[in-house]
Enzyme design. Structure first.
Site, short mmCIF file in Angstrom:
data_model
loop_
_atom_site.label_atom_id
_atom_site.label_comp_id
_atom_site.label_asym_id
_atom_site.label_seq_id
_atom_site.Cartn_x
_atom_site.Cartn_y
_atom_site.Cartn_z
N GLU A 61 40.44 54.95 41.41
CA GLU A 61 41.82 55.47 41.37
C GLU A 61 41.87 56.99 41.35
O GLU A 61 42.72 57.61 41.98
CB GLU A 61 42.58 54.91 40.16
CG GLU A 61 43.03 53.46 40.31
CD GLU A 61 41.93 52.47 39.99
OE1 GLU A 61 40.87 52.90 39.51
OE2 GLU A 61 42.13 51.26 40.23
N HIS A 130 48.68 44.44 33.31
CA HIS A 130 49.36 44.18 34.58
C HIS A 130 50.88 44.16 34.38
O HIS A 130 51.60 43.50 35.11
CB HIS A 130 48.90 42.85 35.19
CG HIS A 130 47.47 42.85 35.64
ND1 HIS A 130 46.42 42.77 34.76
CD2 HIS A 130 46.91 42.94 36.88
CE1 HIS A 130 45.27 42.80 35.42
NE2 HIS A 130 45.53 42.90 36.70
#
Lengths: 327, 327
Positions: A61, A130
């Site tokens: 990322e 999530h």
């Protein structure tokens, strides 16, 4: 001309149209290539644009954002996908230290036109990693813009605006809305400008400020209050930084009461800032304290029971509206 | 793994003298900065690269204007070699409006896109993903330009190092990773920060070559760089060049560097890259005593003028603390 699209399809259409319009726009992220993205947002784009414009990356990322910054310095407009907004913390340094400060420390002689797409939000039994809503982290950092659409129309129009913006924009797309929010989306260029809120429902008694997946339950609660004779004005902020102060103050002129609803946790969430600004600049217009209904200061649990117990919903929003209206 | 191609390189007497000039200028620039700190005239942290100049000159010599460099904090000299005026660079250290940052930050924290210079943050290694992004655009454009990205052996322990080199290897990017291994990450010696002897060994795990060379030999650095440049320009991907060297001063000017011995410092000072090169040039009859004296005087004049320019330049206005945040 418009057609009905889901929120997810609207994002995809914005990406495809911008990539066709401007050869400098490209996509990078994990699984965005032939697979089409973890949620399917980029489906078909690799087929149309190929390896070098829909770039599959390793699980990196920080590099995804760093690479985007580098490319933007050579005139490109990268759209980086964080697979989940929760993973954006792995790229935090590149966003807040590299991208956000670059123009400032370059003496205004460069800009970083990147978009970081971050699928955020709960109510999908995603658990702790999530389901997060990390938007306030980025609102807190000068140099960034932050948007959070709630409709398919805005999902497309705001993404187009973000891609064309010369600043780094963090684009929070709510996972719960991907296939649930559907609506008319204009074909072609219909830009939703960054920094402009939308009034979803007019009313003269209470102003309700919200965004993202909280807009729909807020509207439902407002309808219930109408049956009790209280007219609620629901403002969808759409942009969190810079937020539309003018729209907020204009509504407050009519209502003198404000409720803020968000899915992020309470302490130092967006609501804290909105509340502070209202009290600093419009204290004499208020007939009630600015109130907040938010997720409590805890993590988004996996258990549906635990999560539902705390997500704002039409019932809890109705209750909060009654408290603000009757104060 | 195949070894680096040793390309034939020939340098004219004029080019060798130019290299000599850069070594002297960069040394003098940092030495003057060190004095200015002691005099209290420069207030920011100053991180000199005294002793490491051969790396900057050997890698930077002969780069094209449209090649990109991503320097580390001791590489102010590479800004000069890539075309930033000494007075502008000195202004950056004096926090003047004539500096690259206009007073917003010092040292390497600003870049010049037109000159192909990226300015990093203080997060060591954070320049490497950005470098990969710049190199990705060269690949997209099928040009033969190259990115040269610098980092210390300390930064090779940062996650961004891994993410960037891995991506560069996967994409076969036109990039040279230059490690300036000066033996210490602030106070921590290399044996306490990595379990291998050579940072160059790390390249193998990313699928490209790494070489460890004498970083105090400007011609050795130049030769390795020319080989790596040729590979990168012809699409053969990245190379890691680890340059073994030593910083004479502390991490910053306030650091007395008590963590190392006088004997160690004396040993490395005996390997000073500049006298070595001076003797070599005199042996070739490329440099006469008179030419050496002329260059020393020329360098002193450039530095004096740079300091004078910076000291007489305007200070930023207080209101500029909040400008240049957004494009």
């Amino acid at each position: 001309m418009s057609k009905d699209l889901s929120y997810l399809e609207a994002i995809r259409e914005a990406l495809a149209e911008e990539m066709r319009r401007d050869p400098k726009v490209f996509i990078l992220g994990e699984d965005v290539g032939a697979y089409g993205g973890a949620f399917g947002v980029t489906q078909g784009l690799h087929e149309e644009f190929g390896d070098m414009r829909v770039v599959d990356t390793p699980i990196s990322e920080s590099a995804i954002v760093g690479i985007s910054i580098g490319a933007s310095l050579r005139g490109y407009r990268p759209v980086a996908e964080m697979q989940f907004a929760d993973f954006i913390s792995c790229a935090f340094d590149q966003i807040v230290n590299q991208a956000a400060t670059l123009r400032y420390r370059y003496g205004g002689r460069a800009s970083v036109p990147i978009v970081i797409r971050a699928p955020s939000g709960g109510n999908v039994s995603g658990g702790l990693y999530h389901s997060q809503n990390p938007e306030a982290w980025f609102v807190h950092r000068p140099g960034l813009k932050v948007v959070a659409p709630s409709t398919a129309y805005d999902a497309k129009g705001l993404l187009k605006a973000a891609i064309r913006d010369d600043n780094p924009v963090v684009y929070f797309e709510h996972k719960f809305l991907y296939r649930r929010a559907k609506g008319p989306v204009p074909e072609g260029d219909d830009i939703v400008p960054i920094g402009v809120a939308a009034t979803r429902r007019e009313g003269g008694d209470v102003t309700l400020l919200t965004y993202g997946a909280m807009v729909t339950p807020s509207l439902e609660a407002a309808d219930r209050l109408a049956k009790e004779g209280v007219e609620v004005e629901v403002i969808d902020l759409r942009t969190l930084m810079p937020f539309d102060k003018a729209a907020i103050f204009a509504s407050l002129e009519k209502t003198s009461r404000v409720l803020i609803v968000h899915e992020d946790v309470k302490t130092l969430g967006i609501g804290a800032e909105l509340s502070a600004v209202i009290m600093e600049e419009r204290f004499d217009r208020l007939d009630a304290p600015v109130m907040r209904l938010t997720y409590p200061d805890t993590h988004p649990p996996f258990s549906h029971i635990l999560e539902q117990a705390n997500l704002p919903n039409p019932d809890t929003i109705t209750g909060a509206l009654r408290r603000v209206a009757s104060y | 793994m195949p070894s680096i191609k040793r390309t034939k390189f020939k340098l004219s007497p004029e080019q060798l003298l130019e290299m000599f000039y850069w070594l002297k200028l960069i040394r003098a620039f940092d030495e003057r900065l060190s004095i200015l700190v002691k005099q209290g005239k420069v207030r920011s942290g100053v991180y000199t690269g005294i002793g490491q100049e051969a790396i900057i000159v050997g890698t930077g010599f002969g780069l094209r204007k449209d090649d990109y460099i991503c320097p580390l904090h001791r590489d102010l000299g590479s800004f000069l070699m890539k075309g930033v005026e000494p007075g502008v660079m000195m202004s950056q250290m004096f926090a003047k409006t004539t500096g690259l940052s206009k007073g917003r930050d010092s040292a390497l924290h600003s870049g010049v896109s037109d000159l192909g210079i990226f300015g990093n943050t203080s997060m060591l290694g954070a320049n490497l993903p950005v470098a990969a992004g710049l190199a990705l655009t060269y690949k997209m454009e099928h040009t033969d330009n190259v990115v040269v990205a610098y980092f210390g052996e300390g930064a090779s322990n940062v996650g961004d190092f891994h993410e960037a080199l891995n991506f560069a290897g996967v994409q076969r990017l036109p990039i040279i990773f230059v490690c300036e291994n000066n033996q210490y990450a602030y106070s921590v010696p290399i044996e306490k920060s990595m379990a291998i002897d050579d940072v160059a060994d790390r390249a193998e795990s990313y699928g490209f070559d790494g070489v460890a060379i004498n970083g105090n030999d400007v011609l050795a650095v130049y030769q390795s760089t020319q080989g790596a440049l040729a590979r990168a320009r012809s699409g053969e991907g990245p190379t890691l060049i680890e340059c073994k060297t030593y910083r004479w001063h502390g991490h910053s000017e306030h650091d007395k560097a008590f963590y190392r011995t006088n004997e160690e410092l004396a040993m490395w000072k005996s390997r000073d890259p500049i006298p070595t090169f001076t003797t070599y040039l005199k042996g070739l009859h490329v440099l006469s005593d008179q030419q050496e004296q002329d260059i020393v005087e020329r360098v002193a004049k450039v530095i004096d003028e740079a300091v004078e320019f910076a000291m007489s330049a305007p200070d930023p206005k207080p209101e500029d603390a909040v400008t240049d945040l957004y494009a």
